[in-house]
Every structure is written in C-alpha cells, then in structure tokens.
Design a protein around this motif. Structure first.
Motif, PDB file in Angstrom:
ATOM      1  N   TRP A 262      11.352   1.021  -2.961  1.00 39.63           N
ATOM      2  CA  TRP A 262      11.016   2.216  -3.732  1.00 39.63           C
ATOM      3  C   TRP A 262      11.910   2.324  -4.961  1.00 39.63           C
ATOM      4  N   ARG A 263      13.176   2.039  -4.781  1.00 39.96           N
ATOM      5  CA  ARG A 263      14.112   2.132  -5.912  1.00 39.96           C
ATOM      6  C   ARG A 263      13.722   1.145  -7.019  1.00 39.96           C
ATOM      7  N   ILE A 264      13.364  -0.076  -6.648  1.00 43.47           N
ATOM      8  CA  ILE A 264      12.925  -1.066  -7.638  1.00 43.47           C
ATOM      9  C   ILE A 264      11.647  -0.577  -8.309  1.00 43.47           C
ATOM     10  N   GLY A 265      10.676  -0.148  -7.491  1.00 43.16           N
ATOM     11  CA  GLY A 265       9.389   0.299  -8.030  1.00 43.16           C
ATOM     12  C   GLY A 265       9.516   1.507  -8.938  1.00 43.16           C
TER      13      GLY A 265
ATOM     14  N   PRO B 204       0.822  -1.227   0.000  1.00 38.41           N
ATOM     15  CA  PRO B 204       0.000   0.000   0.000  1.00 38.41           C
ATOM     16  C   PRO B 204       0.854   1.274   0.000  1.00 38.41           C
ATOM     17  N   TRP B 205       1.934   1.255   0.764  1.00 36.17           N
ATOM     18  CA  TRP B 205       2.828   2.411   0.812  1.00 36.17           C
ATOM     19  C   TRP B 205       3.464   2.661  -0.557  1.00 36.17           C
ATOM     20  N   LEU B 206       3.952   1.578  -1.188  1.00 31.76           N
ATOM     21  CA  LEU B 206       4.585   1.718  -2.499  1.00 31.76           C
ATOM     22  C   LEU B 206       3.584   2.222  -3.529  1.00 31.76           C
ATOM     23  N   ALA B 207       2.370   1.687  -3.520  1.00 29.54           N
ATOM     24  CA  ALA B 207       1.348   2.130  -4.472  1.00 29.54           C
ATOM     25  C   ALA B 207       1.022   3.609  -4.276  1.00 29.54           C
TER      26      ALA B 207
ATOM     27  N   ARG C  23      21.005  -5.887  -0.446  1.00 25.81           N
ATOM     28  CA  ARG C  23      22.385  -6.006   0.022  1.00 25.81           C
ATOM     29  C   ARG C  23      22.545  -5.660   1.504  1.00 25.81           C
ATOM     30  N   HIS C  24      21.432  -5.448   2.194  1.00 24.62           N
ATOM     31  CA  HIS C  24      21.441  -5.162   3.633  1.00 24.62           C
ATOM     32  C   HIS C  24      22.230  -3.904   3.966  1.00 24.62           C
ATOM     33  N   ASP C  25      22.233  -2.939   3.053  1.00 22.57           N
ATOM     34  CA  ASP C  25      22.969  -1.711   3.295  1.00 22.57           C
ATOM     35  C   ASP C  25      22.058  -0.488   3.325  1.00 22.57           C
ATOM     36  N   GLY C  26      20.792  -0.710   3.610  1.00 20.21           N
ATOM     37  CA  GLY C  26      19.869   0.411   3.678  1.00 20.21           C
ATOM     38  C   GLY C  26      18.488  -0.050   4.104  1.00 20.21           C
ATOM     39  N   ASP C  27      17.589   0.878   4.095  1.00 23.14           N
ATOM     40  CA  ASP C  27      16.216   0.645   4.495  1.00 23.14           C
ATOM     41  C   ASP C  27      15.494  -0.214   3.455  1.00 23.14           C
ATOM     42  N   VAL C  28      14.712  -1.187   3.910  1.00 21.32           N
ATOM     43  CA  VAL C  28      13.963  -2.061   3.008  1.00 21.32           C
ATOM     44  C   VAL C  28      12.973  -1.237   2.181  1.00 21.32           C
ATOM     45  N   ALA C  29      12.297  -0.289   2.819  1.00 25.91           N
ATOM     46  CA  ALA C  29      11.337   0.547   2.088  1.00 25.91           C
ATOM     47  C   ALA C  29      12.033   1.325   0.976  1.00 25.91           C
TER      48      ALA C  29
ATOM     49  N   ALA D 122      13.916  13.891  -8.197  1.00 24.68           N
ATOM     50  CA  ALA D 122      14.066  12.722  -9.070  1.00 24.68           C
ATOM     51  C   ALA D 122      15.481  12.149  -9.010  1.00 24.68           C
ATOM     52  N   THR D 123      16.494  13.015  -9.024  1.00 26.08           N
ATOM     53  CA  THR D 123      17.869  12.527  -9.111  1.00 26.08           C
ATOM     54  C   THR D 123      18.494  12.228  -7.755  1.00 26.08           C
ATOM     55  N   VAL D 124      18.214  13.050  -6.751  1.00 30.80           N
ATOM     56  CA  VAL D 124      18.860  12.864  -5.447  1.00 30.80           C
ATOM     57  C   VAL D 124      18.012  11.976  -4.531  1.00 30.80           C
ATOM     58  N   ILE D 125      16.750  12.349  -4.349  1.00 33.68           N
ATOM     59  CA  ILE D 125      15.897  11.609  -3.412  1.00 33.68           C
ATOM     60  C   ILE D 125      15.518  10.245  -3.977  1.00 33.68           C
ATOM     61  N   ASP D 126      15.057  10.213  -5.232  1.00 31.82           N
ATOM     62  CA  ASP D 126      14.599   8.954  -5.823  1.00 31.82           C
ATOM     63  C   ASP D 126      15.728   8.142  -6.444  1.00 31.82           C
ATOM     64  N   GLY D 127      16.903   8.750  -6.608  1.00 26.94           N
ATOM     65  CA  GLY D 127      18.065   8.025  -7.113  1.00 26.94           C
ATOM     66  C   GLY D 127      18.004   7.666  -8.583  1.00 26.94           C
ATOM     67  N   LEU D 128      17.240   8.424  -9.369  1.00 29.39           N
ATOM     68  CA  LEU D 128      17.152   8.134 -10.795  1.00 29.39           C
ATOM     69  C   LEU D 128      18.355   8.714 -11.526  1.00 29.39           C
ATOM     70  N   THR D 129      18.699   8.107 -12.640  1.00 30.76           N
ATOM     71  CA  THR D 129      19.764   8.653 -13.466  1.00 30.76           C
ATOM     72  C   THR D 129      19.239   9.895 -14.179  1.00 30.76           C
ATOM     73  N   THR D 130      20.136  10.630 -14.788  1.00 23.29           N
ATOM     74  CA  THR D 130      19.738  11.818 -15.547  1.00 23.29           C
ATOM     75  C   THR D 130      18.757  11.438 -16.641  1.00 23.29           C
TER      76      THR D 130
END
Length: 181
Positions: A78-81, A33-36, A68-74, A143-151
């Motif tokens: 989010w990065r995958i989604g 629900p959070w991801l949606a 990789r256990h190096d960050g928050d699961v959420a 988009a680039t910093v918070i969401d980690g998207l490429t340019t």
C-alpha cells in the motif's frame, strides 16, 4: 504456492523478489485486486489506478522496492502504491484528475473500508473521538498517519496547501488529546 498469513506473505514476497515467477504471480493474484480497490478510494480514474497497480508490482519484480520484513506485506505494498499514485497525480493534468478523485471521495454515500476500520477502533474512546473529527481533520489524519504520506504528499492528494495540512493535523491531534485525556 498457497501460503496464507503474514509469515506466508513475507515468504511469498521473498521468493518473488528472488525471481520466482510462480511466487510473483501468486503475490499479484493475492494483492492486486485489494490494492486496486484501495487506490480507487483515492482516485476515480481507473486507467491511473491500473497503471499504479502495475508500477507497484513492477517495482517488486525488478527489486527496486525492498521489503525489510518489519511489517505487513499488504501495508508495504500500500505504501508503494500510494506513493506511486501521488507521483501519477503530479503529472500532466494532475489537478483535474485530483479534483475529480476528491469530488468522488467527498460525495460518495458509502464509507470506505479505512473509514470503517478507523471508526471501529476500540482503544478507550478512540473510535468515537475519530468519528467526531470533522471530515477535513479526519482526511488529514488518514493521509498522514494511516497512509504514511508526508505533509507535502498529503497536500497534493487533498488539494490544499502544506501549511493547511500541518494546521489541520495539529488541530486533530489537539482535539483527540482533549477527548481522550
């Protein structure tokens, strides 16, 4: 399985990735629900959002996405989604869906949760500085910093050329440096 918190989430994800169906169901109940809701701030097409959520969790279940256990699961989900959303928007009719989503985002009256968090950051005057950025510059930073998207991905999401994303990111960083110096 009622695990809470970052360590519990990572443990739950690990169990789900190892094929534990109950752990996977709990992970889905906890985060879908959070991801949606978060994806809906980027895309107005509910069918696309639903597909992206399903594809995200399918990647977890199949093990094609590795935590990789190096960050928050959420944050990891989010990065995958968000990347799967970009891929979905690139498909047939993506320009129309993207235009519709961007129009909705630009014209909504209520701030998104991410915008409220950005505005509330209180390290020095960062929150105020972010709020003083123009909406175009803030959108590129988000988009680039918070969401980690490429340019390139940010360009597709925002409907602007990659060069414009780079220019706006540079202007935003320069403005923030000037205000926070």
């Amino acid at each position: 399985m009622n695990r809470a918190g970052p360590d519990g989430d990572a443990e739950l994800l690990r169990a789900a990735a190892d094929g534990d169906r109950h752990a996977f169901e709990e992970l889905y109940r906890r985060f879908a629900p959070w991801l949606a809701a978060r994806l809906r701030t980027r895309c107005a097409d509910q069918a696309v959002v639903d597909d992206v959520v399903q594809e995200t969790f399918l990647a977890v279940w199949r093990g094609s996405a590795r935590y990789r256990h190096d960050g928050d699961v959420a944050g990891w989900l989010w990065r995958i989604g968000s990347r799967r959303l970009i891929d979905a928007l690139r498909g047939d009719g993506a320009r129309g869906r993207l235009r519709q989503a961007l129009t909705r985002v630009r014209h909504r009256q209520e701030e998104s949760a991410e915008e409220r968090v950005l505005a509330g950051v209180e390290h020095g005057d960062l929150g105020g500085s972010l709020e003083r950025l123009s909406p175009e510059l803030r959108a590129v930073l988000q988009a680039t910093v918070i969401d980690g998207l490429t340019t390139r991905e940010a360009a597709v999401l925002l409907g602007i050329p990659s060069g414009t994303v780079k220019t706006r990111a540079m202007r935003a960083r320069r403005q923030l440096r000037g205000e926070l110096a």
